[in-house]
Design an enzyme around this catalytic site. Structure first.
Site, PDB file in Angstrom:
ATOM      1  N   LYS A 128       0.873  -1.178   0.000  1.00 26.92           N
ATOM      2  CA  LYS A 128       0.000   0.000   0.000  1.00 26.92           C
ATOM      3  C   LYS A 128       0.909   1.226   0.000  1.00 26.92           C
ATOM      4  O   LYS A 128       1.393   1.662   1.037  1.00 26.92           O
ATOM      5  CB  LYS A 128      -0.881  -0.023   1.256  1.00 26.92           C
ATOM      6  CG  LYS A 128      -2.229   0.664   1.121  1.00 26.92           C
ATOM      7  CD  LYS A 128      -2.182   2.118   0.762  1.00 26.92           C
ATOM      8  CE  LYS A 128      -1.816   3.012   1.923  1.00 26.92           C
ATOM      9  NZ  LYS A 128      -1.645   4.438   1.475  1.00 26.92           N
ATOM     10  N   GLU A 149       9.692   1.788  10.498  1.00 26.41           N
ATOM     11  CA  GLU A 149      10.754   2.750  10.159  1.00 26.41           C
ATOM     12  C   GLU A 149      10.107   4.124  10.249  1.00 26.41           C
ATOM     13  O   GLU A 149       9.361   4.515   9.346  1.00 26.41           O
ATOM     14  CB  GLU A 149      11.264   2.512   8.738  1.00 26.41           C
ATOM     15  CG  GLU A 149      12.046   1.239   8.550  1.00 26.41           C
ATOM     16  CD  GLU A 149      13.404   1.279   9.210  1.00 26.41           C
ATOM     17  OE1 GLU A 149      13.935   2.382   9.436  1.00 26.41           O
ATOM     18  OE2 GLU A 149      13.923   0.203   9.534  1.00 26.41           O
ATOM     19  N   CYS A 181      13.981  11.173   5.938  1.00 26.53           N
ATOM     20  CA  CYS A 181      13.840  10.781   7.343  1.00 26.53           C
ATOM     21  C   CYS A 181      15.144  10.986   8.108  1.00 26.53           C
ATOM     22  O   CYS A 181      15.121  11.245   9.309  1.00 26.53           O
ATOM     23  CB  CYS A 181      13.378   9.342   7.445  1.00 26.53           C
ATOM     24  SG  CYS A 181      14.389   8.223   6.471  1.00 26.53           S
ATOM     25  N   GLU A 224       9.757  16.701  14.373  1.00 24.21           N
ATOM     26  CA  GLU A 224      10.266  16.548  13.013  1.00 24.21           C
ATOM     27  C   GLU A 224       9.515  17.505  12.074  1.00 24.21           C
ATOM     28  O   GLU A 224       8.293  17.494  12.032  1.00 24.21           O
ATOM     29  CB  GLU A 224      10.020  15.103  12.560  1.00 24.21           C
ATOM     30  CG  GLU A 224      10.673  14.763  11.258  1.00 24.21           C
ATOM     31  CD  GLU A 224      10.241  13.392  10.733  1.00 24.21           C
ATOM     32  OE1 GLU A 224       9.064  13.030  10.845  1.00 24.21           O
ATOM     33  OE2 GLU A 224      11.116  12.689  10.176  1.00 24.21           O
TER      34      GLU A 224
HETATM   35  P1  NAD Z   1       2.404   8.842   7.039  1.00 20.72           P
HETATM   36  O1  NAD Z   1       2.603   8.154   8.333  1.00 20.72           O
HETATM   37  O2  NAD Z   1       1.408   9.918   6.959  1.00 20.72           O
HETATM   38  O3  NAD Z   1       1.989   7.803   5.898  1.00 20.72           O
HETATM   39  C1  NAD Z   1       2.784   6.688   5.566  1.00 20.72           C
HETATM   40  C2  NAD Z   1       1.915   5.608   4.952  1.00 20.72           C
HETATM   41  O4  NAD Z   1       0.991   5.137   5.935  1.00 20.72           O
HETATM   42  C3  NAD Z   1       1.063   6.085   3.769  1.00 20.72           C
HETATM   43  O5  NAD Z   1       1.022   5.053   2.807  1.00 20.72           O
HETATM   44  C4  NAD Z   1      -0.297   6.274   4.403  1.00 20.72           C
HETATM   45  O6  NAD Z   1      -1.361   6.167   3.488  1.00 20.72           O
HETATM   46  C5  NAD Z   1      -0.323   5.131   5.398  1.00 20.72           C
HETATM   47  N1  NAD Z   1      -1.268   5.267   6.509  1.00 20.72           N
HETATM   48  C6  NAD Z   1      -1.726   6.396   7.103  1.00 20.72           C
HETATM   49  N2  NAD Z   1      -2.578   6.084   8.104  1.00 20.72           N
HETATM   50  C7  NAD Z   1      -2.639   4.741   8.156  1.00 20.72           C
HETATM   51  C8  NAD Z   1      -3.342   3.811   8.988  1.00 20.72           C
HETATM   52  N3  NAD Z   1      -4.136   4.205   9.983  1.00 20.72           N
HETATM   53  N4  NAD Z   1      -3.171   2.500   8.762  1.00 20.72           N
HETATM   54  C9  NAD Z   1      -2.356   2.065   7.779  1.00 20.72           C
HETATM   55  N5  NAD Z   1      -1.680   2.886   6.953  1.00 20.72           N
HETATM   56  C10 NAD Z   1      -1.812   4.209   7.145  1.00 20.72           C
HETATM   57  O7  NAD Z   1       3.850   9.333   6.612  1.00 20.72           O
HETATM   58  P2  NAD Z   1       4.246  10.195   5.354  1.00 20.72           P
HETATM   59  O8  NAD Z   1       3.796  11.585   5.617  1.00 20.72           O
HETATM   60  O9  NAD Z   1       3.803   9.508   4.103  1.00 20.72           O
HETATM   61  O10 NAD Z   1       5.837  10.083   5.397  1.00 20.72           O
HETATM   62  C11 NAD Z   1       6.621  10.922   6.154  1.00 20.72           C
HETATM   63  C12 NAD Z   1       7.161  10.223   7.378  1.00 20.72           C
HETATM   64  O11 NAD Z   1       7.844   9.028   7.008  1.00 20.72           O
HETATM   65  C13 NAD Z   1       8.177  11.061   8.129  1.00 20.72           C
HETATM   66  O12 NAD Z   1       7.909  11.033   9.508  1.00 20.72           O
HETATM   67  C14 NAD Z   1       9.491  10.370   7.833  1.00 20.72           C
HETATM   68  O13 NAD Z   1      10.478  10.582   8.794  1.00 20.72           O
HETATM   69  C15 NAD Z   1       9.095   8.946   7.725  1.00 20.72           C
HETATM   70  N6  NAD Z   1      10.069   8.166   6.955  1.00 20.72           N
HETATM   71  C16 NAD Z   1      10.916   7.313   7.615  1.00 20.72           C
HETATM   72  C17 NAD Z   1      11.875   6.592   6.917  1.00 20.72           C
HETATM   73  C18 NAD Z   1      12.836   5.657   7.621  1.00 20.72           C
HETATM   74  O14 NAD Z   1      13.578   4.929   6.942  1.00 20.72           O
HETATM   75  N7  NAD Z   1      12.889   5.615   8.931  1.00 20.72           N
HETATM   76  C19 NAD Z   1      11.966   6.732   5.525  1.00 20.72           C
HETATM   77  C20 NAD Z   1      11.095   7.607   4.887  1.00 20.72           C
HETATM   78  C21 NAD Z   1      10.148   8.312   5.619  1.00 20.72           C
END
Ligand code: NAD
Length: 502
Positions: free
Chosen positions: A182, A257, A291, A392
């Site tokens: 997803k 992550e 990230c 962040e």
């Molecule tokens: P997000 O948490 O808003 O969304 C991530 C994913 O989760 C999306 O596909 C979203 O549709 C899905 N999602 C949202 N609510 C959900 C739920 N209740 N159940 C299941 N899936 C759900 O994050 P974002 O805004 O897309 O990404 C940014 C974040 O990702 C930042 O905090 C960043 O630090 C982190 N990130 C971490 C890494 C790492 O390697 N640690 C890498 C990239 C990004």
């Protein structure tokens, strides 16, 4: 008008080897954040579609159609994926840039990194044999075998859309798992192209499944459904907590992550020019939507003024533009909502007493009007405890803290709930190793910023996550270790006496 990157825009769910529309018929338009142009129209999956995909992945796993393929053959398949990705590099890179707005040159690097990830796990798959255990008894044959964990739910963010997915898909396939992916709702295009590639290479139906749609509807079932054995999530902290809580209901394996608030520690004896240049890269590459971005500059007091002056001078000169603007050095933020969030974060910092040294607003000029751009922003005179130092931003924002002693540098760098990555700049090798050893972060760079290797584990201490991606541990996340103990000479134990007939 930019063109859609795949042909059948009404059916982008990939379930059991077929391309399907959402059961509800809903679709979503994807727009380029650099100029607002329509890039693609994709199916907007709901719960029912996710459940259909989960059933397909379950049936494929239980049939053994992939799990029973010998591991070296699974590895050979991944190597073919890498070759084909390189063949289709430009198509994938273009799709990634259109969805995210990132420079095409960065997207090309991403596709190369993705191919390298498939190659790494392709090679590792063939080597991941079990091991013999010495039971201390010549009559016993004891061994550990590594089996696929089962059906995996893979949920990924929008900043490195296919790269983050590849870090999960490659080890899952190497281990013999099936999966439902997803991707983030704003950036689904390269996931669609990746499923087409897997299908073209003959991956059996049901092994790889894709649902494009919003998190709460299409993503949540992947953390709740009893037929999912493992949920691997990359994204924000709050979403990660919700997913872990939902997964607890069926005691799934959970890999997270999450975010970071990463310190970039610069000692006075560092190579000044290299440290300034890398502080700039660390904070502003991909407009800070990384990230592991070096969002907290922690610099020794004696050089702080000169260092920050130079950083500000260079940050002001960064050229901003769209993905195909050859003069641009960085691009837009992902959405209007995200830009508002980043700006609110900066304004809160200023209200708390931070000094705005540059940025703090969208760039001015007609060419920026249709995109979600934000200027590289530097805030100094911040203190530990301020929200700009704690939360962040996930945008082009760096804060400056200072220190006088090595202990103070370490304490400042570790003063975060996160623990994803950090860097140390010094020409004193002993100090570099001492400080690196004391940082509570999953990756520590010395005299560098941002490189990562597919063969080296990636992940977070603290609230940056659970588990590791990449490296041998990254494969281990998708495996169950099973102990098989065989007694080749069974004996009556006599533990319970034979008391004769009643
Ligand atoms: P997000 O948490 O808003 O969304 C991530 C994913 O989760 C999306 O596909 C979203 O549709 C899905 N999602 C949202 N609510 C959900 C739920 N209740 N159940 C299941 N899936 C759900 O994050 P974002 O805004 O897309 O990404 C940014 C974040 O990702 C930042 O905090 C960043 O630090 C982190 N990130 C971490 C890494 C790492 O390697 N640690 C890498 C990239 C990004």
């Amino acid at each position: 008008m930019t063109q859609a990157t795949f042909s059948d825009t009404a059916s982008t769910l990939f379930i059991n080897g077929r391309w399907e529309p959402a059961a509800s018929g809903a679709v979503r338009e994807i727009h380029n954040p650099a100029d607002g142009e329509l890039v693609a129209t994709v199916s907007e999956a709901g719960r029912e579609d996710a459940e259909r995909a989960i059933s397909a992945a379950r049936a494929a796993f239980d049939s053994g159609v992939w799990a029973n393929v010998p591991a070296p053959e699974r590895g050979a398949f991944l190597l073919k994926v890498a070759v084909e990705l390189r063949e289709r590099r430009e198509k994938f890179a273009r799709a990634e840039s259109l969805d995210t707005g990132k420079r095409i040159i960065e997207s090309r690097i991403d596709i190369d990194d993705i191919a390298a990830c498939f190659e790494y796990f392709g090679r590792l798959a063939g080597q991941s044999a079990g091991r013999v255990v010495d039971a201390g008894d010549p009559a016993v044959v004891s061994k550990i075998v590594y089996e696929p964990v089962g059906v995996c739910g893979l949920i990924t963010p929008w900043n490195y859309p296919l790269l983050q997915a590849a870090w999960k898909i490659a080890p899952a396939l190497a281990a013999g798992c099936t999966f439902v992916l997803k991707p983030a709702e704003l950036t689904p295009s390269t996931a669609i192209l990746a499923m087409q590639l897997l299908q073209d290479l003959g991956l059996p139906d049901g092994v790889a499944n894709l649902v494009t749609g919003p998190g709460v509807k299409a993503g949540a079932p992947l953390s709740e459904h009893p037929d999912i054995d493992l949920v691997s999530f990359t994204g924000g902290l709050e979403t990660g907590k919700r997913i872990a809580a939902a997964a607890a209901g069926t005691v799934k394996k959970v890999a997270l992550e999450l975010g970071g608030k990463n310190p970039n520690v610069v000692f006075a004896d560092a190579d000044f020019d290299a440290a300034v240049d890398n502080a700039l890269n660390g904070a502003f590459v991909h407009s800070g939507q990384v990230c592991s971005a070096g969002a907290r500059l922690v610099v020794e007091e004696s050089i702080a003024e000169r260092f920050v002056d130079e950083l500000v001078r260079k940050a002001k000169a960064i050229r901003i533009g769209g993905p195909f603007d050859e003069s641009a050095e960085t691009g837009p933020l992902i959405s209007a909502a995200h830009r508002e969030k980043v700006d609110a974060y900066v304004q809160r910092g200023v209200a708390e007493g931070a000094r705005l040294r540059c940025g703090g607003a969208a760039p001015e000029g007609e060419k920026f009007d249709a995109g979600f751009y934000y200027q590289p922003t530097i805030l100094d005179r911040v203190e530990r405890g301020m929200s700009v130092v704690i939360d962040e931003a996930f945008g082009p924002v760096v804060t400056v803290e200072t220190f006088r002693t090595e202990d103070e540098a370490v304490a400042t760098a570790n003063d975060t709930i996160y623990g994803l990555a950090g860097a140390v700049w010094t020409q004193d090798a002993g100090k570099a190793q001492r400080v690196a050893g004391r940082l509570r972060h999953g990756t520590v760079w010395i005299n560098d910023y941002h490189p990562y290797l597919p063969q080296a584990e990636w992940g977070g201490f603290g609230q940056s996550g659970v588990g590791r991606e990449l490296g041998p541990t990254g494969l281990g996340e998708y495996q169950e270790a099973k102990h098989i103990y065989q007694n080749t000479s069974p004996q009556v134990t006599g533990w319970f006496a034979d008391h004769g007939k009643e």
